[in-house]
Design a protein around this motif. Structure first.
Motif, PDB file in Angstrom:
ATOM      1  N   VAL A 157       0.872  -1.172   0.000  1.00  0.00           N
ATOM      2  CA  VAL A 157       0.000   0.000   0.000  1.00  0.00           C
ATOM      3  C   VAL A 157       0.912   1.226   0.000  1.00  0.00           C
ATOM      4  O   VAL A 157       1.675   1.439   0.938  1.00  0.00           O
ATOM      5  CB  VAL A 157      -0.931   0.015   1.238  1.00  0.00           C
ATOM      6  N   LEU A 158       0.867   2.008  -1.058  1.00  0.00           N
ATOM      7  CA  LEU A 158       1.792   3.133  -1.198  1.00  0.00           C
ATOM      8  C   LEU A 158       1.521   4.198  -0.141  1.00  0.00           C
ATOM      9  O   LEU A 158       0.383   4.639   0.033  1.00  0.00           O
ATOM     10  CB  LEU A 158       1.674   3.741  -2.592  1.00  0.00           C
ATOM     11  N   ASP A 159       2.581   4.617   0.553  1.00  0.00           N
ATOM     12  CA  ASP A 159       2.433   5.692   1.531  1.00  0.00           C
ATOM     13  C   ASP A 159       2.456   7.041   0.826  1.00  0.00           C
ATOM     14  O   ASP A 159       2.627   7.120  -0.398  1.00  0.00           O
ATOM     15  CB  ASP A 159       3.520   5.606   2.611  1.00  0.00           C
ATOM     16  N   THR A 160       2.269   8.096   1.584  1.00  0.00           N
ATOM     17  CA  THR A 160       2.173   9.428   0.982  1.00  0.00           C
ATOM     18  C   THR A 160       3.438   9.790   0.216  1.00  0.00           C
ATOM     19  O   THR A 160       3.373  10.379  -0.875  1.00  0.00           O
ATOM     20  CB  THR A 160       1.905  10.484   2.072  1.00  0.00           C
ATOM     21  N   GLY A 161       4.601   9.423   0.765  1.00  0.00           N
ATOM     22  CA  GLY A 161       5.858   9.740   0.082  1.00  0.00           C
ATOM     23  C   GLY A 161       5.962   9.072  -1.271  1.00  0.00           C
ATOM     24  O   GLY A 161       6.349   9.712  -2.265  1.00  0.00           O
ATOM     25  N   ALA A 162       5.606   7.792  -1.339  1.00  0.00           N
ATOM     26  CA  ALA A 162       5.664   7.060  -2.605  1.00  0.00           C
ATOM     27  C   ALA A 162       4.623   7.599  -3.589  1.00  0.00           C
ATOM     28  O   ALA A 162       4.894   7.728  -4.791  1.00  0.00           O
ATOM     29  CB  ALA A 162       5.442   5.575  -2.357  1.00  0.00           C
ATOM     30  N   LEU A 163       3.430   7.918  -3.088  1.00  0.00           N
ATOM     31  CA  LEU A 163       2.394   8.479  -3.960  1.00  0.00           C
ATOM     32  C   LEU A 163       2.823   9.812  -4.543  1.00  0.00           C
ATOM     33  O   LEU A 163       2.621  10.087  -5.731  1.00  0.00           O
ATOM     34  CB  LEU A 163       1.089   8.642  -3.175  1.00  0.00           C
ATOM     35  N   ARG A 164       3.449  10.661  -3.723  1.00  0.00           N
ATOM     36  CA  ARG A 164       3.897  11.959  -4.213  1.00  0.00           C
ATOM     37  C   ARG A 164       5.028  11.792  -5.216  1.00  0.00           C
ATOM     38  O   ARG A 164       5.146  12.569  -6.175  1.00  0.00           O
ATOM     39  CB  ARG A 164       4.332  12.838  -3.039  1.00  0.00           C
ATOM     40  N   ALA A 165       5.893  10.777  -5.015  1.00  0.00           N
ATOM     41  CA  ALA A 165       6.967  10.526  -5.968  1.00  0.00           C
ATOM     42  C   ALA A 165       6.409  10.045  -7.306  1.00  0.00           C
ATOM     43  O   ALA A 165       6.941  10.377  -8.372  1.00  0.00           O
ATOM     44  CB  ALA A 165       7.935   9.486  -5.407  1.00  0.00           C
TER      45      ALA A 165
END
Length: 215
Positions: free
Chosen positions: A28-36
């Protein structure tokens, strides 16, 4: 008749249990990965790696009509959050090969959705991802549907249907569809051969708005 109902219920429970076990380790992608990932070019790169397998910055640049410097920059940004990884034992210092790690990924992170930045990143990623999928579908309908070899025309499917379901029935249907898809992906993930091509598999199950609620 009662025995058939009990057997069917047991099969459904087993299907759901197996499905949950299969996807237990999905990331489950966290906020950091989603923003990247929340950049149209990065979503495209991520999608190409998912569908076509390992690529280099050069092969991606050629496919996307971008410079190698640009694709290298985006690859590094994706790798920083482990969205992609370098292929071990392939390439050299000048030509690095990248791949998407094996395993399921979910863009739906309840914690990320609690912040404006997380919601914005999630929306951008999902919008771009499904925009690409729709582009592929329309290209096939407008060209590939008639220009592909007869074998591919006959083995392809574009289908929609409608039913009236409860949430429990919708979940049951979704689990059954996902089980079939998971089985095919696991069985043929690394298949090679003269007739083998990447195939996209779509399955959409969601409630429609009531009449008068459409925006």
């Amino acid at each position: 008749m009662d025995e058939e109902i009990r057997e069917e219920g047991r099969d459904d429970a087993e299907t759901e249990s197996a499905l949950l076990a299969h996807h237990r380790d999905d990331r489950v992608l966290d906020t950091g990965a989603l923003r990247a990932l929340a950049h149209p070019m990065r979503v495209r790169i991520y999608d190409i790696l998912s569908q076509y397998g390992p690529q280099t910055a050069s092969s991606l640049a050629e496919r996307l009509g971008e410079s190698t410097g640009s694709t290298s920059y985006h690859l590094r940004a994706l790798a920083k959050h482990d969205l992609i990884e370098e292929v071990e034992g392939r390439g050299n210092a000048r030509e690095r090969w990248w791949q998407r790690p094996v395993g399921g990924v979910s863009f739906a992170n309840p914690d990320a959705m609690k912040s404006p930045a997380g919601r914005a990143a999630t929306q951008l990623v999902m919008n771009e991802f499904f925009h690409l999928r729709q582009e592929q579908l329309m290209r096939f309908i407008q060209g590939g549907l008639m220009s592909e070899d007869p074998e591919w025309q006959e083995s392809s499917m574009i289908s929609t249907a409608h039913a009236r379901l409860t949430p429990a029935q919708s979940a049951e249907l979704s689990h059954k569809i996902m089980a079939v898809i998971d089985e095919a992906v696991e069985k043929h993930r690394n298949q090679t051969g003269d007739d083998v091509r990447p195939v996209t598999i779509r399955a959409d199950v969601f409630p429609l708005p009531e009449l008068g609620e459409e925006s």
